[in-house]
Design an enzyme around this catalytic site. Structure first.
Site, short mmCIF file in Angstrom:
data_model
loop_
_atom_site.label_atom_id
_atom_site.label_comp_id
_atom_site.label_asym_id
_atom_site.label_seq_id
_atom_site.Cartn_x
_atom_site.Cartn_y
_atom_site.Cartn_z
N GLU A 44 97.30 -37.99 20.95
CA GLU A 44 96.99 -36.58 20.74
C GLU A 44 98.25 -35.83 21.14
O GLU A 44 98.40 -35.40 22.27
CB GLU A 44 95.77 -36.18 21.58
CG GLU A 44 95.14 -34.87 21.11
CD GLU A 44 95.82 -33.66 21.68
OE1 GLU A 44 96.94 -33.31 21.19
OE2 GLU A 44 95.27 -33.05 22.59
N GLU A 79 106.01 -28.07 21.55
CA GLU A 79 106.10 -29.11 22.58
C GLU A 79 106.96 -30.29 22.15
O GLU A 79 107.41 -31.05 22.98
CB GLU A 79 104.71 -29.62 23.04
CG GLU A 79 103.82 -28.55 23.61
CD GLU A 79 102.49 -29.10 24.09
OE1 GLU A 79 102.43 -30.29 24.46
OE2 GLU A 79 101.51 -28.34 24.10
#
Length: 481
Positions: free
Chosen positions: A216, A225
């Site tokens: 994930e 990110e």
């Protein structure tokens, strides 16, 4: 240092002053507040707001106390110095070591249901396979893989959350199947000989012993990110190239014009208030202390505009906020995408241009407030030519983070500086392009350049018919904090 998340909530946006770096680990240990809106990367708000500062010099990571990027524009977990990795840990991984943040993600039932359906619904694919979970966190995906029949599962976790993951495996009776390995996936090695792991054929690399990689890894608007970099490194090093599977297997980014006028006006009101406070400050400082600070007004205005108006906002939009059919702006095949793909969306890319028609009579009383971006993730069979012989998924699963059902990712909203009213009987067209590139100072954050021009025609007119108005082009660069 902090960016507005939702009204008075904040999240870490970018590295800044050296003094902040020295105290960040302590900040990560502060008590959590309960007023946070859903978010993947937060630390407590102990100040009204603190602005980030950007270095304008082109420093290498080794020379900088706060840049969170290597000189090659990569995330610091691969091929960088210990100092770079420590900085990245402080800026990024630190918050994921807290159970509070793990709980936020585990409580996202749409997220959980999609992964559970993908794994448990395809137990035949997992049976007797070697599985790697990249960024396992508290370990639930690894536990599901074991429950689905995997022979071995390697759960990789960089932070001390690995200790909790081991406890979860013990408590759920799968510790004999799941091996939790603490470290960056770019650095770890698998116990190939000890566990009797084998490659799919003699042509494969000696480390390519994994049948399935689950992760994930997705951030806001998919790429924020930059965890995709780590996943690609893991795939290229460990996954069996011809028969290996990626969960999820495909991801798609979307953009749509939306109505979100209340929040857009709220941001404009905050910006106006900040500038009013500045004006009072300048007058007071001159009258009380005899120093004229007005020379700084232009810089202050730019800072406030970037903060309040040119930063994307996390939103939980209702489904009817979409004003047109969403446009695909990027697609990724997780078995073939490259590090270059993970760096963003660039002018001239296949899906970088968009065109929307907003029919006013279909959205009575609405206004075009800006654009919203989100992503979908699919768990399905391989579609690349090299994976023709890979196992097929008979029960595909799907995860959508668009307006409508809640997910902790929400949507990223890019508000217009001025909204576009919809006029009865008319259709408003928006034609433009989207670019998404990494921040110069932090490879885990992105900026979006959105260009567009609007035009209006009678809804009864053909698409290329007579225009009532054609506006000038607009171009803004938004930070995704």
């Amino acid at each position: 240092l902090f960016k507005r998340h939702k009204k008075d909530n904040f999240l870490l946006a970018s590295p800044s002053l050296t003094s902040f770096m020295r105290c960040l680990f302590l900040v990560c240990l502060l008590p959590k507040v309960q007023s946070f809106a859903p978010n993947r990367f937060q630390i407590p708000s102990f100040s009204r707001r603190l602005h980030k500062t950007f270095s304008k010099s082109s420093l290498k990571m080794a020379d900088s106390d706060f840049a969170n990027v290597t000189e090659m524009g990569e995330i610091p977990t691969f091929g960088s110095s210990d100092k770079a990795k420590a900085t990245d840990f402080a800026n990024y991984f630190c918050s994921y070591a807290q159970l509070y943040h793990q709980k936020q993600m585990l409580a996202d039932h749409n997220r959980m249901a999609a992964y559970h359906a993908a794994i448990m619904g395809n137990a035949d694919v997992f049976k007797d396979k070697i599985v790697m979970d990249v960024g396992t966190g508290s370990g639930i995906l690894a536990a599901w893989a074991a429950q689905a029949g995997a022979r071995r599962v390697y759960a990789i976790e960089y932070t001390d959350m690995a200790k909790h993951a081991r406890s979860v495996m013990e408590a759920n009776g799968v510790a004999d199947i799941v091996t939790v390995i603490q470290g960056a996936v770019e650095d770890i090695e698998l116990p190939i000989e000890a566990h009797g792991l084998t490659t799919e054929d003699p042509e494969s690399g000696e480390h390519q012993v994994v049948d399935i990689i689950i992760s994930e890894w997705m951030g806001y608007f998919l790429l924020r990110e930059s965890m995709l970099d780590s996943l690609i490194h893991a795939r290229d090093k460990f996954l069996k190239p011809k028969t290996g599977l990626m969960f999820p297997s495909h991801t798609t980014m979307f953009l749509s014009p939306i109505c979100d006028e209340s929040e857009r006006r709220h941001s404009n009101h905050d910006y106006s208030g900040a500038m009013g406070e500045w004006s009072e400050f300048v007058d007071s400082t001159k009258s009380v202390y005899g120093v004229d600070m007005s020379v700084l007004g232009e810089c202050y205005d730019r800072e406030q505009k970037e903060y309040f108006l040119l930063s994307s906002r996390w939103a939980e939009l209702p489904a009817d906020s979409k004003l047109a059919t969403p446009a695909v702006v990027k697609k990724l095949d997780m078995c073939t995408c490259t590090l270059a793909d993970s760096k963003g969306l660039f002018a001239g890319d296949e899906y970088s241009d968009f065109e929307f028609d907003v029919v006013s009579d279909e959205h009575q009383g609405s206004t075009i407030s800006g654009f919203a971006g989100w992503f979908d993730a699919d768990f399905k069979s391989r579609t690349d030519e090299g994976g023709a012989n890979a196992p097929k998924l008979l029960s595909p699963a799907h995860l959508c983070t668009g307006p409508g059902p809640y997910t902790h990712w929400g949507q990223q909203v890019f508000h217009f500086l001025s909204s576009i009213p919809l006029i009865s009987g008319e259709t408003t067209s928006l034609n433009g392009s989207l670019e998404m590139t990494r921040s110069k100072d932090n490879a885990r954050l992105y900026n979006c350049r959105i260009k567009y021009a609007s035009s209006r025609r009678k809804s009864s007119e053909e698409k290329n018919g007579k225009l009532l108005m054609k506006g000038e082009g607009v171009e803004n660069v938004y930070q995704i904090p």
